[in-house]
Design a protein around this motif. Structure first.
Motif, PDB file in Angstrom:
ATOM      1  N   GLY A 122       0.825  -1.204   0.000  1.00  0.00           N
ATOM      2  CA  GLY A 122       0.000   0.000   0.000  1.00  0.00           C
ATOM      3  C   GLY A 122       0.859   1.253   0.000  1.00  0.00           C
ATOM      4  N   THR A 123       0.260   2.365  -0.416  1.00  0.00           N
ATOM      5  CA  THR A 123       1.001   3.639  -0.460  1.00  0.00           C
ATOM      6  C   THR A 123       0.264   4.775   0.235  1.00  0.00           C
ATOM      7  OG1 THR A 123       0.055   4.257  -2.612  1.00  0.00           O
ATOM      8  CG2 THR A 123       2.125   2.992  -2.638  1.00  0.00           C
ATOM      9  N   PHE A 124      -0.757   4.443   1.015  1.00  0.00           N
ATOM     10  CA  PHE A 124      -1.516   5.462   1.747  1.00  0.00           C
ATOM     11  C   PHE A 124      -0.579   6.254   2.648  1.00  0.00           C
ATOM     12  CE2 PHE A 124      -4.421   6.225   5.577  1.00  0.00           C
ATOM     13  CZ  PHE A 124      -4.998   7.358   5.029  1.00  0.00           C
ATOM     14  N   ARG A 125      -0.720   7.560   2.618  1.00  0.00           N
ATOM     15  CA  ARG A 125       0.059   8.522   3.409  1.00  0.00           C
ATOM     16  C   ARG A 125       1.490   8.721   2.905  1.00  0.00           C
ATOM     17  NH1 ARG A 125      -2.231   6.072   8.454  1.00  0.00           N
ATOM     18  NH2 ARG A 125      -4.004   7.340   9.077  1.00  0.00           N
ATOM     19  N   LEU A 126       1.900   8.024   1.860  1.00  0.00           N
ATOM     20  CA  LEU A 126       3.263   8.202   1.349  1.00  0.00           C
ATOM     21  C   LEU A 126       3.257   9.258   0.251  1.00  0.00           C
ATOM     22  CD1 LEU A 126       4.535   4.511   1.116  1.00  0.00           C
ATOM     23  CD2 LEU A 126       4.460   6.061   3.087  1.00  0.00           C
ATOM     24  N   LYS A 127       4.183  10.202   0.330  1.00  0.00           N
ATOM     25  CA  LYS A 127       4.237  11.309  -0.624  1.00  0.00           C
ATOM     26  C   LYS A 127       5.602  11.382  -1.310  1.00  0.00           C
ATOM     27  CE  LYS A 127       0.218  13.117   0.699  1.00  0.00           C
ATOM     28  NZ  LYS A 127      -0.972  13.131  -0.158  1.00  0.00           N
ATOM     29  N   ASN A 128       5.608  11.906  -2.513  1.00  0.00           N
ATOM     30  CA  ASN A 128       6.831  12.281  -3.235  1.00  0.00           C
ATOM     31  C   ASN A 128       7.905  11.186  -3.190  1.00  0.00           C
ATOM     32  OD1 ASN A 128       5.572  14.824  -3.741  1.00  0.00           O
ATOM     33  ND2 ASN A 128       6.182  15.501  -1.708  1.00  0.00           N
ATOM     34  N   ASP A 129       9.124  11.539  -2.750  1.00  0.00           N
ATOM     35  CA  ASP A 129      10.228  10.575  -2.766  1.00  0.00           C
ATOM     36  C   ASP A 129       9.961   9.388  -1.850  1.00  0.00           C
ATOM     37  OD1 ASP A 129      11.584  12.098  -4.574  1.00  0.00           O
ATOM     38  OD2 ASP A 129      13.016  12.941  -3.135  1.00  0.00           O
ATOM     39  N   GLU A 130       9.213   9.610  -0.788  1.00  0.00           N
ATOM     40  CA  GLU A 130       8.889   8.520   0.129  1.00  0.00           C
ATOM     41  C   GLU A 130       8.070   7.446  -0.587  1.00  0.00           C
ATOM     42  OE1 GLU A 130       7.952   8.734   4.816  1.00  0.00           O
ATOM     43  OE2 GLU A 130       6.323   9.469   3.540  1.00  0.00           O
ATOM     44  N   PRO A 134      -0.148  -4.280   3.133  1.00  0.00           N
ATOM     45  CA  PRO A 134       0.600  -3.501   4.134  1.00  0.00           C
ATOM     46  C   PRO A 134       1.557  -2.530   3.452  1.00  0.00           C
ATOM     47  CG  PRO A 134       1.512  -5.713   3.945  1.00  0.00           C
ATOM     48  CD  PRO A 134       0.243  -5.702   3.133  1.00  0.00           C
ATOM     49  N   SER A 135       1.847  -1.440   4.135  1.00  0.00           N
ATOM     50  CA  SER A 135       2.777  -0.454   3.569  1.00  0.00           C
ATOM     51  C   SER A 135       3.963  -0.269   4.500  1.00  0.00           C
ATOM     52  CB  SER A 135       2.087   0.889   3.328  1.00  0.00           C
ATOM     53  OG  SER A 135       1.700   1.462   4.565  1.00  0.00           O
ATOM     54  N   VAL A 185      -2.627   0.271  12.264  1.00  0.00           N
ATOM     55  CA  VAL A 185      -1.691   1.362  12.565  1.00  0.00           C
ATOM     56  C   VAL A 185      -0.707   0.943  13.665  1.00  0.00           C
ATOM     57  CG1 VAL A 185      -1.510   3.877  12.781  1.00  0.00           C
ATOM     58  CG2 VAL A 185      -3.677   2.876  12.115  1.00  0.00           C
ATOM     59  N   GLY A 186      -0.253  -0.303  13.602  1.00  0.00           N
ATOM     60  CA  GLY A 186       0.766  -0.805  14.521  1.00  0.00           C
ATOM     61  C   GLY A 186       0.229  -1.402  15.812  1.00  0.00           C
ATOM     62  N   LYS A 187      -1.059  -1.207  16.106  1.00  0.00           N
ATOM     63  CA  LYS A 187      -1.618  -1.685  17.375  1.00  0.00           C
ATOM     64  C   LYS A 187      -1.475  -3.192  17.560  1.00  0.00           C
ATOM     65  CE  LYS A 187      -5.296   1.742  18.156  1.00  0.00           C
ATOM     66  NZ  LYS A 187      -6.756   1.867  18.370  1.00  0.00           N
ATOM     67  N   VAL A 188      -1.827  -3.962  16.525  1.00  0.00           N
ATOM     68  CA  VAL A 188      -1.848  -5.422  16.694  1.00  0.00           C
ATOM     69  C   VAL A 188      -0.440  -6.017  16.785  1.00  0.00           C
ATOM     70  CG1 VAL A 188      -4.099  -5.652  15.577  1.00  0.00           C
ATOM     71  CG2 VAL A 188      -2.032  -5.890  14.197  1.00  0.00           C
ATOM     72  N   LEU A 189       0.568  -5.262  16.352  1.00  0.00           N
ATOM     73  CA  LEU A 189       1.935  -5.768  16.417  1.00  0.00           C
ATOM     74  C   LEU A 189       2.447  -5.811  17.864  1.00  0.00           C
ATOM     75  CD1 LEU A 189       3.520  -3.949  13.338  1.00  0.00           C
ATOM     76  CD2 LEU A 189       2.431  -6.202  13.444  1.00  0.00           C
ATOM     77  N   ILE A 211       0.843  -3.178  -6.518  1.00  0.00           N
ATOM     78  CA  ILE A 211       1.005  -1.840  -5.971  1.00  0.00           C
ATOM     79  C   ILE A 211      -0.359  -1.159  -5.899  1.00  0.00           C
ATOM     80  CG2 ILE A 211       2.205   0.370  -6.180  1.00  0.00           C
ATOM     81  CD1 ILE A 211       4.113  -2.035  -5.930  1.00  0.00           C
ATOM     82  N   ASP A 212      -0.695  -0.639  -4.715  1.00  0.00           N
ATOM     83  CA  ASP A 212      -1.995  -0.010  -4.500  1.00  0.00           C
ATOM     84  C   ASP A 212      -1.832   1.489  -4.245  1.00  0.00           C
ATOM     85  OD1 ASP A 212      -5.051  -0.705  -3.496  1.00  0.00           O
ATOM     86  OD2 ASP A 212      -4.164   0.956  -2.371  1.00  0.00           O
ATOM     87  N   THR A 213      -2.548   2.293  -5.027  1.00  0.00           N
ATOM     88  CA  THR A 213      -2.540   3.743  -4.828  1.00  0.00           C
ATOM     89  C   THR A 213      -3.967   4.266  -4.992  1.00  0.00           C
ATOM     90  OG1 THR A 213      -1.520   5.835  -5.521  1.00  0.00           O
ATOM     91  CG2 THR A 213      -1.917   4.216  -7.263  1.00  0.00           C
ATOM     92  N   ALA A 214      -4.115   5.585  -5.022  1.00  0.00           N
ATOM     93  CA  ALA A 214      -5.438   6.197  -5.168  1.00  0.00           C
ATOM     94  C   ALA A 214      -5.269   7.659  -5.545  1.00  0.00           C
ATOM     95  CB  ALA A 214      -6.227   6.100  -3.854  1.00  0.00           C
ATOM     96  N   GLN A 215      -6.308   8.205  -6.180  1.00  0.00           N
ATOM     97  CA  GLN A 215      -6.258   9.613  -6.579  1.00  0.00           C
ATOM     98  C   GLN A 215      -6.032  10.519  -5.375  1.00  0.00           C
ATOM     99  OE1 GLN A 215     -10.029  10.155  -8.580  1.00  0.00           O
ATOM    100  NE2 GLN A 215      -9.315   9.207 -10.487  1.00  0.00           N
ATOM    101  N   ILE A 216      -6.717  10.243  -4.265  1.00  0.00           N
ATOM    102  CA  ILE A 216      -6.659  11.128  -3.104  1.00  0.00           C
ATOM    103  C   ILE A 216      -5.313  11.048  -2.375  1.00  0.00           C
ATOM    104  CG2 ILE A 216      -7.595   9.494  -1.407  1.00  0.00           C
ATOM    105  CD1 ILE A 216      -8.507  13.255  -1.743  1.00  0.00           C
ATOM    106  N   TYR A 217      -4.534  10.010  -2.625  1.00  0.00           N
ATOM    107  CA  TYR A 217      -3.238   9.888  -1.941  1.00  0.00           C
ATOM    108  C   TYR A 217      -2.237  10.943  -2.422  1.00  0.00           C
ATOM    109  CZ  TYR A 217      -4.817   5.148  -0.570  1.00  0.00           C
ATOM    110  OH  TYR A 217      -5.510   4.081  -0.081  1.00  0.00           O
ATOM    111  N   GLY A 218      -2.475  11.467  -3.620  1.00  0.00           N
ATOM    112  CA  GLY A 218      -1.577  12.489  -4.149  1.00  0.00           C
ATOM    113  C   GLY A 218      -0.195  11.959  -4.499  1.00  0.00           C
ATOM    114  N   ASN A 219      -0.102  10.655  -4.774  1.00  0.00           N
ATOM    115  CA  ASN A 219       1.221  10.079  -5.069  1.00  0.00           C
ATOM    116  C   ASN A 219       1.265   9.241  -6.346  1.00  0.00           C
ATOM    117  OD1 ASN A 219       0.023   7.604  -4.426  1.00  0.00           O
ATOM    118  ND2 ASN A 219       0.924   7.479  -2.390  1.00  0.00           N
ATOM    119  N   GLU A 220       0.210   9.338  -7.158  1.00  0.00           N
ATOM    120  CA  GLU A 220       0.193   8.524  -8.382  1.00  0.00           C
ATOM    121  C   GLU A 220       1.407   8.814  -9.272  1.00  0.00           C
ATOM    122  OE1 GLU A 220      -4.450   7.582  -9.422  1.00  0.00           O
ATOM    123  OE2 GLU A 220      -3.797   9.663  -9.585  1.00  0.00           O
TER     124      GLU A 220
END
Length: 274
Positions: free
Chosen positions: A17-25, A228-229, A191-195, A41-50
């Motif tokens: 996944g690429t949710f919350r990842l921007k630009n070079d990240e 997972p991302s 978001v890391g809770k189950v780990l 690879i999973d992305t979305a228009q709203i992620y701003g990282n296509e």
């Protein structure tokens, strides 16, 4: 190389996944993921990282036809006047002539458009050859039934919803199974809770693996696709290793029992969850 089990729609069961990842990240994450062996690879228009995702795919030595790319149409484009153009814009950013899977991101059109309207546009985009498969995301049981009544059986490849040990989302998964729709589970780590969960850590110690491997293997054991991302190569490698981890029935039952309805994705435009 370990190959991910595939759904009937040839969706690799383990993606990134690429949710919350921007630009070079985003670019670096996708680049590393492809190098590690991920092919979904999973992305979305709203992620701003296509754009970054597309650049990473183009710069990779992996052939385009070996990469499964998913993107999603945002709520303000769920209408006849903007839908197709928004998909063409996504393809332009991704530097692709088609995506493998196109999803309705949320059943929450900003201007109240009907499901008939936006699913009709989704099907039109498929018929235009801009995507190979179509699906939905964050659809409830009732919305899945409505979508199937509109599009017909066998059209919807997946329903991408939140699934992790603290939210097993059983009713939605059962509704999807009834119609032959594969479920893609996002936010598998909550978001890391189950780990940090003692039960999962104990199972990880039993198998001499990480908690992340256990969680991903649990999702795969239930026949889910999961995405997972991570921005760290080591974590991407660990996630990918989950493909070779086989949990026993006791492990799976213990993890199933952790379900407590702890939902992470709750925007104000979300549907009335089951």
């Amino acid at each position: 190389m370990q190959v991910a089990q595939q759904s009937p729609w040839n969706i690799p069961s383990l993606g990134v996944g690429t949710f919350r990842l921007k630009n070079d990240e985003a670019y670096d994450s996708v680049t590393m993921a492809l190098d590690v062996g991920f092919r979904h690879i999973d992305t979305a228009q709203i992620y701003g990282n296509e754009e970054s995702v597309g650049r990473a795919i183009k710069d990779s030595s992996v052939e385009r036809e070996d990469i499964f790319v998913t993107t999603k149409v945002w709520n303000d484009k769920l209408n006849k006047s903007q839908f197709v153009d928004s998909v063409k814009e996504s393809l332009n950013k991704l530097q692709l002539s088609y995506v493998d899977l196109l999803l309705i991101h949320w059943p929450s059109p900003e201007n109240g458009e009907s499901m008939e309207e936006y699913l009709g546009e989704l099907l039109r985009v498929k018929e235009m050859g801009l995507t190979k498969a179509i699906g939905v995301s964050n659809f409830t049981v009732a919305q899945i039934e409505q979508a199937v009544s509109i599009l017909g059986e066998g059209q919807i490849a997946t329903n991408q919803v939140e699934v992790h040990p603290y939210l097993i989302n059983e009713k939605v998964r059962e509704a999807c199974a009834k119609h032959g729709i594969t479920v893609t589970g996002y936010m598998p780590f909550a978001v890391g809770k189950v780990l940090k969960d003692d039960t999962i850590i104990a199972i990880a110690e039993k198998h001499n693996v990480t908690a992340a491997e256990v969680v991903v293997a649990w999702e795969l054991a239930h026949g889910l696709i999961t995405i997972p991302s991570s921005t760290k190569r080591k974590n991407l490698e660990t996630n990918f290793k989950s493909l070779s981890l086989k949990l026993d029935a006791e492990d799976i039952a213990k993890i199933d029992a952790l379900d407590c309805g702890d939902r992470q994705a709750t925007p104000d435009f979300a549907p009335e969850w089951d």
